[in-house]
Write an enzyme that holds these catalytic residues in place. Sequence first.
Site, PDB file in Angstrom:
ATOM      1  N   ARG A 105       0.801  -1.273  -0.055  1.00  0.00           N
ATOM      2  CA  ARG A 105       0.222  -0.028  -0.123  1.00  0.00           C
ATOM      3  C   ARG A 105       0.761   1.310  -0.113  1.00  0.00           C
ATOM      4  O   ARG A 105       1.642   1.255   0.747  1.00  0.00           O
ATOM      5  CB  ARG A 105      -0.873  -0.109   1.166  1.00  0.00           C
ATOM      6  N   HIS A 151      -2.915  10.956   0.547  1.00  0.00           N
ATOM      7  CA  HIS A 151      -2.480  10.796   1.912  1.00  0.00           C
ATOM      8  C   HIS A 151      -1.749  12.072   2.493  1.00  0.00           C
ATOM      9  O   HIS A 151      -0.378  12.080   2.632  1.00  0.00           O
ATOM     10  CB  HIS A 151      -1.268   9.707   1.990  1.00  0.00           C
ATOM     11  N   ASN A 206      -6.757   8.759   2.737  1.00  0.00           N
ATOM     12  CA  ASN A 206      -6.209   8.246   4.014  1.00  0.00           C
ATOM     13  C   ASN A 206      -6.616   9.208   5.353  1.00  0.00           C
ATOM     14  O   ASN A 206      -6.294  10.286   5.454  1.00  0.00           O
ATOM     15  CB  ASN A 206      -4.750   8.169   4.240  1.00  0.00           C
ATOM     16  N   GLU A 207      -7.641   8.718   6.290  1.00  0.00           N
ATOM     17  CA  GLU A 207      -7.516   9.287   7.669  1.00  0.00           C
ATOM     18  C   GLU A 207      -7.978  10.760   7.309  1.00  0.00           C
ATOM     19  O   GLU A 207      -7.573  11.679   7.786  1.00  0.00           O
ATOM     20  CB  GLU A 207      -6.406   9.253   8.587  1.00  0.00           C
ATOM     21  N   ASN A 341      -7.404   1.937   9.616  1.00  0.00           N
ATOM     22  CA  ASN A 341      -6.292   2.423  10.333  1.00  0.00           C
ATOM     23  C   ASN A 341      -6.570   2.158  11.919  1.00  0.00           C
ATOM     24  O   ASN A 341      -7.393   2.986  12.429  1.00  0.00           O
ATOM     25  CB  ASN A 341      -5.701   3.545   9.958  1.00  0.00           C
ATOM     26  N   TYR A 343      -4.299   1.624  15.652  1.00  0.00           N
ATOM     27  CA  TYR A 343      -3.038   1.504  16.412  1.00  0.00           C
ATOM     28  C   TYR A 343      -3.093   1.302  17.873  1.00  0.00           C
ATOM     29  O   TYR A 343      -2.320   0.594  18.350  1.00  0.00           O
ATOM     30  CB  TYR A 343      -1.992   2.890  16.205  1.00  0.00           C
ATOM     31  N   GLU A 402      -3.564   0.045   8.060  1.00  0.00           N
ATOM     32  CA  GLU A 402      -2.482   0.398   9.031  1.00  0.00           C
ATOM     33  C   GLU A 402      -2.818  -0.223  10.520  1.00  0.00           C
ATOM     34  O   GLU A 402      -3.653  -0.259  11.049  1.00  0.00           O
ATOM     35  CB  GLU A 402      -2.411   1.718   9.153  1.00  0.00           C
ATOM     36  N   TRP A 449       2.173  -1.090   9.244  1.00  0.00           N
ATOM     37  CA  TRP A 449       2.696   0.167   9.089  1.00  0.00           C
ATOM     38  C   TRP A 449       4.069   0.179   9.908  1.00  0.00           C
ATOM     39  O   TRP A 449       4.077   0.239  11.126  1.00  0.00           O
ATOM     40  CB  TRP A 449       1.744   1.332   9.556  1.00  0.00           C
ATOM     41  N   GLU A 456       7.998  10.687   9.939  1.00  0.00           N
ATOM     42  CA  GLU A 456       6.568  10.643  10.696  1.00  0.00           C
ATOM     43  C   GLU A 456       6.008  11.918  10.983  1.00  0.00           C
ATOM     44  O   GLU A 456       6.120  12.488  12.042  1.00  0.00           O
ATOM     45  CB  GLU A 456       7.116   9.794  11.939  1.00  0.00           C
ATOM     46  N   TRP A 457       5.752  12.849   9.998  1.00  0.00           N
ATOM     47  CA  TRP A 457       5.103  14.002   9.878  1.00  0.00           C
ATOM     48  C   TRP A 457       5.684  14.626  10.865  1.00  0.00           C
ATOM     49  O   TRP A 457       6.943  15.028  10.820  1.00  0.00           O
ATOM     50  CB  TRP A 457       3.496  13.733  10.231  1.00  0.00           C
ATOM     51  N   PHE A 465       8.736   3.764  12.793  1.00  0.00           N
ATOM     52  CA  PHE A 465       7.812   2.713  12.704  1.00  0.00           C
ATOM     53  C   PHE A 465       7.908   1.564  11.735  1.00  0.00           C
ATOM     54  O   PHE A 465       7.185   0.667  11.593  1.00  0.00           O
ATOM     55  CB  PHE A 465       6.469   3.293  11.968  1.00  0.00           C
TER      56      PHE A 465
END
Length: 511
Positions: A105, A151, A206-207, A341, A343, A402, A449, A456-457, A465
Amino acid sequence: TWPKTYNYTGRFPDGFVWGVGTASYQVEGAYREGGRGVSIWDTFTGANTIDMPGGNCSYCCKSTPCTPNEHMVDKGATGNVATNSYHMFRTDIALMKSMGLKHYRFSIAWPRIFPTGSATGEPNAEGVRWYNTFLDELLAAGIQPYVTLYHWDLPQALLSPPELSGWWARDKDGKPVGQILPNWKHYVDTCFRSFGDKVKVWVTFNEPWTSTKLASGSGKAPSIAPFMNASLDPYIAAHNMLNAHAAAVEIYRGKYQKSQGGIIGITNNQDWREPKTDSLEDIAAAERAILFQLGWFSEPIFGAYGDYPPEMRAVFGDNLPKFTDAEKKLLKGSADFFGLNHYSTGWYAATEEPGWDMTYGVSSEDGFIRAQSTWLYGAGWGLRKLLNWVKRRYNPVIYVTENGWSIGAKTAEQAANDTSRVMYYANYTTEVLSAIRQDGVDVRGYFAWSLLDNFEWEMGYPIRFGTAYVDYNPGLDSDAPLPNTHVPTAGFQLRRRKDSSCYLEQVWREN
Ligand code: GBH
């Protein structure tokens, strides 16, 4: 400690889809190559103000440029190079092959296809060519692409507030306006046309919750911070995005699905919220936490009425925009699958105050085991309960798009020894299996993920990750002081598999 729930034995259904994921801005790099335009993340990281066209920071909308350090938590980190996957894609594919991976993905960077956004005309040929090469080589390696259209890397040109405010576009009466919609439709249509012979699974967004509600003025992600009306704008952005999702699906189903034979859906995100006590108040608050996030973005698509959850409307009133009948019709049923997604898990307790999300509740995490990320607590049973929640309310086909765990590391040796990530995946995949076998939830696939450590943003590169370690600066002492440890080298970077990738390889080989 880890819950001891990974002793459930059994097999996943034949054809169960195992994969890993990444996203364009987090891995591609090559920010000024291939005719790529500026994205809102280039602005947010400050790259835009240094050496990309654009001048001032349209995130802040100040007349003076922002410094690169202004918004990021990891000061100085940008996606300019990231894991250099734009150039190292053959290495990435070889890595995937070594893992026995069959599904990958990733996302398409809109600014590579239309550098400044566009509602008409031809795409940037170099961008189209790059993704076609990548797709060809993936397929040649026996890896099926699962492609996300958005994304988070919106072309900067589509977010120049207040006139053209990206997803936050509204008129002076506070009604959402579709300024972004013609640009989006042309972009997705172009992707279906250019890549649809190779891509059989599409994810529109995405999200959307993260990139609208969480992003809105939080300082953690690009939005239209200085113009933000916190009780209005996040809901405008969400509304525009949901309509854009439905528009993409209408285009795909109307023009491409029959001949190309793929499926299309959306990926929403939710951490599980377990009532802190068995009081009715806490139970109701925990239910609101799920409904006012996951339900907000799922109900219009998977619910019976093509509209927001009535429970949400009851609290938000007119601050939640209204869909027209035509929009409702388009939204309802506008997904072939439910991408999820997930976590983390936490407790949820009722509060007197509404809070920023109007759930009248607050989360806490006593007793859970924590990852490197301060928000990430591991408890696989939360995923099982969440899958059951989705089944009870919508009963869709589900792909877990994810699921992952962060661990810090300075060296490849340290990183490879990722026992707690192995525990996480053992725990969570077992709970997915239980959801399928014992609860009858229709889960068709699971994506870890991430393939690689990556950008990571706002947290940059320290948060890792990956199921494979990335040495961003091979040859440099990795314990050297900043910035060497977090400004990736534009040349060759090292990838090294972590133990978790071996664990996962075994899981998906043996199903
Ligand atoms: C996913 O978001 C993203 O899709 C992916 O790109 C990202 O790399 C991955 O997770 C790992 O983070 O700081 O307390 O406000 C996950 C959902 C929502 C998790 C926002 C972090 C911030 C919590 N994210 N959340 S907080």
